[in-house]
Design a protein around this motif. Structure first.
Motif, PDB file in Angstrom:
ATOM      1  N   LEU A 275      -2.294  -0.957  -0.966  1.00 47.83           N
ATOM      2  CA  LEU A 275      -2.165   0.167  -0.045  1.00 47.83           C
ATOM      3  C   LEU A 275      -1.829  -0.309   1.360  1.00 47.83           C
ATOM      4  CD1 LEU A 275      -2.264   3.170   0.545  1.00 47.83           C
ATOM      5  CD2 LEU A 275      -4.737   2.941   0.886  1.00 47.83           C
ATOM      6  N   ARG A 276      -2.485  -1.357   1.810  1.00 48.59           N
ATOM      7  CA  ARG A 276      -2.180  -1.902   3.136  1.00 48.59           C
ATOM      8  C   ARG A 276      -0.707  -2.312   3.226  1.00 48.59           C
ATOM      9  NH1 ARG A 276      -7.509  -4.966   2.589  1.00 48.59           N
ATOM     10  NH2 ARG A 276      -8.897  -3.886   4.028  1.00 48.59           N
ATOM     11  N   ARG A 277      -0.230  -2.995   2.205  1.00 49.29           N
ATOM     12  CA  ARG A 277       1.157  -3.448   2.183  1.00 49.29           C
ATOM     13  C   ARG A 277       2.108  -2.262   2.193  1.00 49.29           C
ATOM     14  NH1 ARG A 277       4.350  -3.406  -1.858  1.00 49.29           N
ATOM     15  NH2 ARG A 277       2.697  -3.354  -3.412  1.00 49.29           N
TER      16      ARG A 277
ATOM     17  N   LEU B  15       1.546   0.873   3.157  1.00 48.35           N
ATOM     18  CA  LEU B  15       1.487   1.579   4.441  1.00 48.35           C
ATOM     19  C   LEU B  15       2.312   0.852   5.486  1.00 48.35           C
ATOM     20  CD1 LEU B  15      -2.286   2.581   4.597  1.00 48.35           C
ATOM     21  CD2 LEU B  15      -0.346   4.168   4.489  1.00 48.35           C
ATOM     22  N   HIS B  16       2.153  -0.452   5.536  1.00 46.50           N
ATOM     23  CA  HIS B  16       2.880  -1.246   6.524  1.00 46.50           C
ATOM     24  C   HIS B  16       4.388  -1.189   6.283  1.00 46.50           C
ATOM     25  CE1 HIS B  16       3.268  -4.071   9.731  1.00 46.50           C
ATOM     26  NE2 HIS B  16       3.944  -4.901   8.974  1.00 46.50           N
ATOM     27  N   GLU B  17       4.802  -1.273   5.031  1.00 44.01           N
ATOM     28  CA  GLU B  17       6.226  -1.230   4.701  1.00 44.01           C
ATOM     29  C   GLU B  17       6.829   0.153   4.961  1.00 44.01           C
ATOM     30  OE1 GLU B  17       6.461  -2.520   0.644  1.00 44.01           O
ATOM     31  OE2 GLU B  17       6.143  -4.620   1.162  1.00 44.01           O
ATOM     32  N   CYS B  18       6.064   1.201   4.704  1.00 44.84           N
ATOM     33  CA  CYS B  18       6.585   2.563   4.850  1.00 44.84           C
ATOM     34  C   CYS B  18       6.636   3.027   6.297  1.00 44.84           C
ATOM     35  CB  CYS B  18       5.731   3.548   4.050  1.00 44.84           C
ATOM     36  SG  CYS B  18       5.922   3.374   2.280  1.00 44.84           S
ATOM     37  N   ALA B  19       5.621   2.668   7.064  1.00 49.39           N
ATOM     38  CA  ALA B  19       5.537   3.230   8.411  1.00 49.39           C
ATOM     39  C   ALA B  19       5.078   2.247   9.463  1.00 49.39           C
ATOM     40  CB  ALA B  19       4.608   4.443   8.393  1.00 49.39           C
TER      41      ALA B  19
END
Length: 83
Positions: free
Chosen positions: A9-11, A13-17
């Protein structure tokens, strides 16, 4: 079929936004609201889509309304049980 974990999820979230300035995604974020983490509904739509693609899960529209990562994982788990 695997399910996403907190690191996934962290990855995603970081990749998406990206990450909001001053927000540490590495900490205990399970009960921190997505709004407090700097993610809006558009970011959550993209996150839900990415989870569906990567993990072969069909999420309900509720996933976008998840307030926290813990709530999102509950929705993901329920979706997998229905599949």
């Amino acid at each position: 079929m695997s399910k996403p974990d907190l690191d996934d999820l962290r990855r995603i979230l970081h990749e998406c936004a990206g990450a909001a300035e001053g927000v540490n995604l590495d900490g205990d974020i399970l009960d921190t609201t997505f709004a407090d983490l700097g993610y809006d509904s558009v970011a959550m739509l993209e996150t839900g889509s990415r989870i569906e693609q990567e993990f072969g899960i069909k999420l309900d529209d509720d996933a976008v309304a998840a307030g926290t990562p813990r709530e999102l994982f509950a929705i993901v788990n329920a979706s997998q049980l229905r599949a």
